[in-house]
Motif scaffolding. Sequence first.
Motif, mmCIF file in Angstrom:
data_model
loop_
_atom_site.group_PDB
_atom_site.id
_atom_site.type_symbol
_atom_site.label_atom_id
_atom_site.label_comp_id
_atom_site.label_asym_id
_atom_site.label_seq_id
_atom_site.Cartn_x
_atom_site.Cartn_y
_atom_site.Cartn_z
ATOM 1 N N TYR A 14 -11.450 -14.665 8.525
ATOM 2 C CA TYR A 14 -10.100 -14.205 8.220
ATOM 3 C C TYR A 14 -10.013 -12.696 8.384
ATOM 4 O O TYR A 14 -10.878 -11.959 7.935
ATOM 5 C CB TYR A 14 -9.728 -14.602 6.789
ATOM 6 C CG TYR A 14 -9.805 -16.091 6.566
ATOM 7 C CD1 TYR A 14 -8.764 -16.923 6.942
ATOM 8 C CD2 TYR A 14 -10.946 -16.658 6.008
ATOM 9 C CE1 TYR A 14 -8.844 -18.297 6.761
ATOM 10 C CE2 TYR A 14 -11.036 -18.031 5.820
ATOM 11 C CZ TYR A 14 -9.984 -18.842 6.201
ATOM 12 O OH TYR A 14 -10.071 -20.197 6.026
ATOM 13 N N LYS A 15 -8.948 -12.235 9.022
ATOM 14 C CA LYS A 15 -8.759 -10.806 9.264
ATOM 15 C C LYS A 15 -8.171 -10.087 8.050
ATOM 16 O O LYS A 15 -7.979 -8.884 8.077
ATOM 17 C CB LYS A 15 -7.870 -10.600 10.486
ATOM 18 C CG LYS A 15 -8.520 -11.053 11.776
ATOM 19 C CD LYS A 15 -7.618 -10.779 12.958
ATOM 20 C CE LYS A 15 -8.291 -11.185 14.263
ATOM 21 N NZ LYS A 15 -7.445 -10.884 15.421
ATOM 22 N N SER A 16 -7.916 -10.797 7.008
ATOM 23 C CA SER A 16 -7.303 -10.253 5.799
ATOM 24 C C SER A 16 -8.194 -9.202 5.134
ATOM 25 O O SER A 16 -9.366 -9.455 4.850
ATOM 26 C CB SER A 16 -7.054 -11.409 4.821
ATOM 27 O OG SER A 16 -6.902 -10.943 3.512
ATOM 28 N N SER A 17 -7.630 -8.034 4.849
ATOM 29 C CA SER A 17 -8.394 -7.002 4.147
ATOM 30 C C SER A 17 -8.719 -7.463 2.728
ATOM 31 O O SER A 17 -9.755 -7.098 2.178
ATOM 32 C CB SER A 17 -7.649 -5.671 4.143
ATOM 33 O OG SER A 17 -6.346 -5.822 3.637
ATOM 34 N N ARG A 18 -7.876 -8.297 2.140
ATOM 35 C CA ARG A 18 -8.127 -8.868 0.808
ATOM 36 C C ARG A 18 -9.395 -9.705 0.828
ATOM 37 O O ARG A 18 -10.299 -9.524 0.002
ATOM 38 C CB ARG A 18 -6.928 -9.737 0.380
ATOM 39 C CG ARG A 18 -7.196 -10.675 -0.766
ATOM 40 C CD ARG A 18 -5.982 -11.574 -1.055
ATOM 41 N NE ARG A 18 -5.413 -12.206 0.113
ATOM 42 C CZ ARG A 18 -5.744 -13.407 0.558
ATOM 43 N NH1 ARG A 18 -6.666 -14.130 -0.055
ATOM 44 N NH2 ARG A 18 -5.158 -13.922 1.623
#
Length: 142
Positions: free
Chosen positions: A27-31
């Motif tokens: 997942y590219k999500s920074s979270r």
Amino acid sequence: MITIKVALVTACGAKKENTPQPAGKLYKSSRIRHLYRRSKELGLPFYILSAKYGLVNADTVIEPYDKVMTPERAAELLPQVREVIKNFDLIIFYKGGARKEYRELIEKACKETGTRLISFGYGNMGDIRNLDKILEGALYGI
């Protein structure tokens, strides 16, 4: 000394890499990337609640996919999520940005297994830096 089994959990993200990766890197999500790094630093198991795979360990290699959690899909995934959650005494769920269906699924699975749940966070990674304080309070009653 009492030992409790704790897992860190968050919902999946829409943007993904194009090739199979460990879930924590797919997942590219920074979270998700932030929580993955913090879980490694803290020595905590980290799981991602995926609309396709259910509750998947962040180190498990998974294929990219395009699926969104619906109430029907959450109902299908509930047995798998319960099966994973029952191995823990405490689930810390970072809910920032998670759709209602993800939050309700993790809440229901924890309730049905008798697993303590702490949810925190809000959109745009709000409160994400409070993980250490939340962990400390949960583990030591502070």
